[in-house]
Design a protein around this motif. Sequence first.
Motif, short mmCIF file in Angstrom:
data_model
loop_
_atom_site.label_atom_id
_atom_site.label_comp_id
_atom_site.label_asym_id
_atom_site.label_seq_id
_atom_site.Cartn_x
_atom_site.Cartn_y
_atom_site.Cartn_z
N LYS A 2 0.84 -1.20 0.00
CA LYS A 2 0.00 0.00 0.00
C LYS A 2 0.88 1.25 0.00
N LEU A 4 0.32 3.81 1.75
CA LEU A 4 0.45 4.10 3.18
C LEU A 4 1.78 3.58 3.72
N THR A 5 2.07 2.32 3.42
CA THR A 5 3.26 1.67 3.96
C THR A 5 4.54 2.38 3.49
N ASN A 40 -12.54 4.04 6.35
CA ASN A 40 -12.40 4.04 7.80
C ASN A 40 -11.87 5.41 8.24
N ALA A 42 -11.97 7.01 11.03
CA ALA A 42 -11.25 7.08 12.31
C ALA A 42 -9.79 6.68 12.14
N PHE A 43 -9.54 5.74 11.22
CA PHE A 43 -8.15 5.34 10.98
C PHE A 43 -7.36 6.48 10.31
N ASN A 46 -6.51 9.04 12.74
CA ASN A 46 -5.45 8.58 13.65
C ASN A 46 -4.06 8.69 13.02
N ILE A 47 -3.94 8.32 11.75
CA ILE A 47 -2.58 8.28 11.17
C ILE A 47 -2.15 9.58 10.50
N ARG A 50 0.93 11.43 11.53
CA ARG A 50 2.20 10.70 11.33
C ARG A 50 2.57 10.58 9.85
N ILE A 51 1.73 11.10 8.96
CA ILE A 51 2.06 11.06 7.54
C ILE A 51 3.11 12.13 7.26
N LEU A 96 -4.71 3.64 1.02
CA LEU A 96 -5.15 2.29 1.39
C LEU A 96 -5.66 1.46 0.22
#
Lengths: 130, 211
Positions: A2, A4-5, A40, A42-43, A46-47, A50-51, A96
């Motif tokens: 992803k 994201l990773t 999602n 909320a996810f 949350n992240i 940190r991006i 994602l």
Amino acid sequence: MKILTTNYLTCALRACKSHPSSFPLHFRDAELQQDSLPFNAAFIANILPRIDWPALLTTATELGFTGLPAEKPDLLATAEMEADEGVGRELHRILLETQVVEGKLVCGNCGHEYAIHQGIANFLLPGHLV
Amino acid sequence: MSRPEDTLPPDLFYNDRESQKYTTSSRIQTIQTSMAQRALSLLSLPHPSLILDVGCGSGLSGEALTASEHTWIGMDISASMLAIALDRETAGDLFLADIGQGVPFRPGTFDAAISISAIQWLCNADSSHVSATGRLARFFEGLYASLKRGGKAVLQFYPKNEVQRSMITGAAIRAGFGAGLLEDDPGTKNVKVYLVLTVGAGAEEGGAEDV
Ligand SMILES: [Zn+2]
């Protein structure tokens, strides 16, 4: 893998971690796949802090995504994201739902190439590089 | 029965046949899933989180994370295990990687980490030029850095003996973690040991016994 990773991933060579040119790793010959995943909010909320936004823009541009704003959006409220079609959904789509299934990641500092095959990245280092 | 980690390193032991056997055993599936759920409850995460699954194998533990709406990234040294995870269409991102070589993520990436039945393999260093101590140090230092402040890790493992148990726990503490060991079903043959680690705080209150 992803998108994201890739925003959190570093070169596995320890010597590279302190070099700014080692992050983000760069895609070569990337073959993309779009998945459909439940949103999602909320996810994402949350992240988002940190991006690494400049790194995300670099990766997105390399892969041909141009829909992201130049600056990181303010903290998004979960309910707001669920309600509207804005940047939260775009982040969901890029971070994602987009996967690199084939290709490689290359370190801008040491030049090491990490192969990606069927979405799995090979980060095993040969003994002499450990 | 001999312990698998005494016979071969994990990338050779978990070949296609062993990986398939492991993943399709309903007894192993049930145990792995319940231990993953236990680890997840010990983490008590308030939000859908980004979680590292250390030694994710064929994705049995990851499926428990997905079921709770978390997003996970898994590392495993066995290509055969990861191939089964692909077949099972697990939701996590998979890496073929050796945790004894470190954790290649930038500081503060993960909300939490879990590991089910994997880290005792770090003590097996036959195939490498690095000592078990060196591999444990690399892993725990890397894990510590990759977790956010206040982040937690719950690592279930099968210590071979007291020496190995204190070697693993000691390496975690030297890396900076607050550490506690929790045992379920202590004194039985079904005992399960969880190393509960916290970043930027002392040992957990309640449940976990201080090391
Ligand atoms: Zn590098």
